[in-house]
Scaffold this motif. Structure first.
Motif, PDB file in Angstrom:
ATOM      1  N   GLY A  11       0.838  -1.300  -0.411  1.00 64.03           N
ATOM      2  CA  GLY A  11      -0.091   0.109  -0.043  1.00 64.03           C
ATOM      3  C   GLY A  11       0.615   1.234  -0.281  1.00 64.03           C
ATOM      4  O   GLY A  11       1.766   1.000  -0.522  1.00 64.03           O
ATOM      5  N   LEU A  12       0.105   2.173   0.637  1.00 62.02           N
ATOM      6  CA  LEU A  12       0.829   3.574   0.087  1.00 62.02           C
ATOM      7  C   LEU A  12       0.376   4.639   1.387  1.00 62.02           C
ATOM      8  O   LEU A  12      -0.843   4.599   1.783  1.00 62.02           O
ATOM      9  N   PHE A  13       1.336   5.781   2.531  1.00 58.50           N
ATOM     10  CA  PHE A  13       0.627   5.939   3.450  1.00 58.50           C
ATOM     11  C   PHE A  13      -0.131   7.699   2.400  1.00 58.50           C
ATOM     12  O   PHE A  13       1.187   7.970   1.388  1.00 58.50           O
ATOM     13  N   ASN A  14      -0.798   7.793   2.486  1.00 61.98           N
ATOM     14  CA  ASN A  14      -1.359   9.017   2.277  1.00 61.98           C
ATOM     15  C   ASN A  14      -1.008  10.293   2.633  1.00 61.98           C
ATOM     16  O   ASN A  14       0.044  10.588   2.282  1.00 61.98           O
ATOM     17  N   LYS A  15      -2.111  10.902   3.932  1.00 65.43           N
ATOM     18  CA  LYS A  15      -1.269  11.937   4.544  1.00 65.43           C
ATOM     19  C   LYS A  15      -1.390  11.642   5.933  1.00 65.43           C
ATOM     20  O   LYS A  15      -2.199  11.050   6.206  1.00 65.43           O
ATOM     21  N   PRO A  16      -1.129  13.239   6.478  1.00 63.17           N
ATOM     22  CA  PRO A  16      -0.914  12.235   8.385  1.00 63.17           C
ATOM     23  C   PRO A  16      -2.793  13.267   8.915  1.00 63.17           C
ATOM     24  O   PRO A  16      -3.685  13.229   7.991  1.00 63.17           O
ATOM     25  N   HIS A  17      -3.393  11.810   9.823  1.00 63.16           N
ATOM     26  CA  HIS A  17      -4.283  12.509  10.020  1.00 63.16           C
ATOM     27  C   HIS A  17      -4.576  13.131  11.635  1.00 63.16           C
ATOM     28  O   HIS A  17      -3.804  12.106  12.845  1.00 63.16           O
ATOM     29  N   GLY A  18      -4.784  14.478  11.409  1.00 60.00           N
ATOM     30  CA  GLY A  18      -5.241  14.712  13.046  1.00 60.00           C
ATOM     31  C   GLY A  18      -3.487  15.223  13.062  1.00 60.00           C
ATOM     32  O   GLY A  18      -3.016  15.718  12.743  1.00 60.00           O
ATOM     33  N   PHE A  25      -3.304   5.376   5.123  1.00 56.58           N
ATOM     34  CA  PHE A  25      -3.233   4.452   4.785  1.00 56.58           C
ATOM     35  C   PHE A  25      -4.240   3.498   3.824  1.00 56.58           C
ATOM     36  O   PHE A  25      -5.175   3.202   4.203  1.00 56.58           O
ATOM     37  N   THR A  26      -3.513   3.213   2.424  1.00 57.47           N
ATOM     38  CA  THR A  26      -4.232   2.695   1.641  1.00 57.47           C
ATOM     39  C   THR A  26      -3.821   1.593   1.182  1.00 57.47           C
ATOM     40  O   THR A  26      -2.999   1.551   0.987  1.00 57.47           O
ATOM     41  N   THR A  63      -8.780   1.126   3.121  1.00 59.05           N
ATOM     42  CA  THR A  63      -7.684   2.052   4.524  1.00 59.05           C
ATOM     43  C   THR A  63      -8.498   1.912   5.661  1.00 59.05           C
ATOM     44  O   THR A  63      -8.952   1.231   6.060  1.00 59.05           O
ATOM     45  N   ALA A  64      -7.131   2.692   6.711  1.00 57.77           N
ATOM     46  CA  ALA A  64      -6.738   2.257   7.772  1.00 57.77           C
ATOM     47  C   ALA A  64      -6.496   3.488   8.637  1.00 57.77           C
ATOM     48  O   ALA A  64      -5.361   4.560   7.803  1.00 57.77           O
TER      49      ALA A  64
END
Length: 180
Positions: A11-18, A25-26, A63-64
């Motif tokens: 997969g791929l880390f997309n962007k920060p969350h919070g 993470f997709t 996603t996670a």
């Protein structure tokens, strides 16, 4: 040092969350949830670097949100934006063959029961309904259906997929070459 053949992309880390360093993470394979492994491997500047998972939670079936150890701020998490995520093959092998994603088989050799060695899987094409193994056959690209009913056996230890292709499938590829 972690080598490319020791991992496969999940997969791929997309962007920060919070603001606490969580990452969106997709993923194409949820093996990180099914295998007994507490780290993921990120490809940073063409180097494979392991990061321990502090915690994760699913947002959907693909996603996670992942919290890595030592990544505690949004600023640090931003460094992982669009970073490819890999999983160690040795831990994925603990899962049964029916539990593996198609991407796990990149790097495996493909052999046909009648025609012998066909080449090495270099990619998996999932852009259509029919998943295809992209096989390098002496510099030529060969597309082989990744259908479970065509797979006669999988030897994970020696990284070999044995297939039983329908008669004429390989000769279709030769016909395309003659028309070009």
């Amino acid at each position: 040092m972690i080598k490319r053949e020791d991992v496969y992309k999940i997969g791929l880390f997309n962007k920060p969350h919070g603001i606490h360093g969580e990452l969106s993470f997709t993923f194409t394979d949820d093996i990180f949830d099914r295998a007994d492994c507490d780290y993921l491997i990120c490809r940073l500047d063409d180097i494979f670097v392991p990061f321990f998972i502090e915690e994760y939670r699913f947002r959907s079936d693909s996603t996670a949100l992942v919290k890595l150890e030592g990544v505690d701020t949004a600023e640090r998490a931003r460094m992982f934006t669009n970073v490819e995520v890999y999983f160690p093959v040795k831990h994925a092998e603990e899962a049964g063959p029916g539990e593996l994603s198609w991407d796990f088989f990149v790097g495996f050799r493909v052999e046909d029961v009648r025609h012998g060695a066909l080449g090495k899987v270099t990619d998996v094409d999932t852009s259509t309904v029919n998943t295809l193994f992209v096989v390098d056959r002496d510099g030529d690209e060969l597309l082989i259906p990744a259908q479970e009913e065509l797979i006669a056996g999988i030897d994970q230890k020696h990284k070999i997929i044995t297939v039983d292709l329908p008669e004429g499938l390989l000769s279709l590829d030769e016909c395309d070459d003659e028309e070009s």
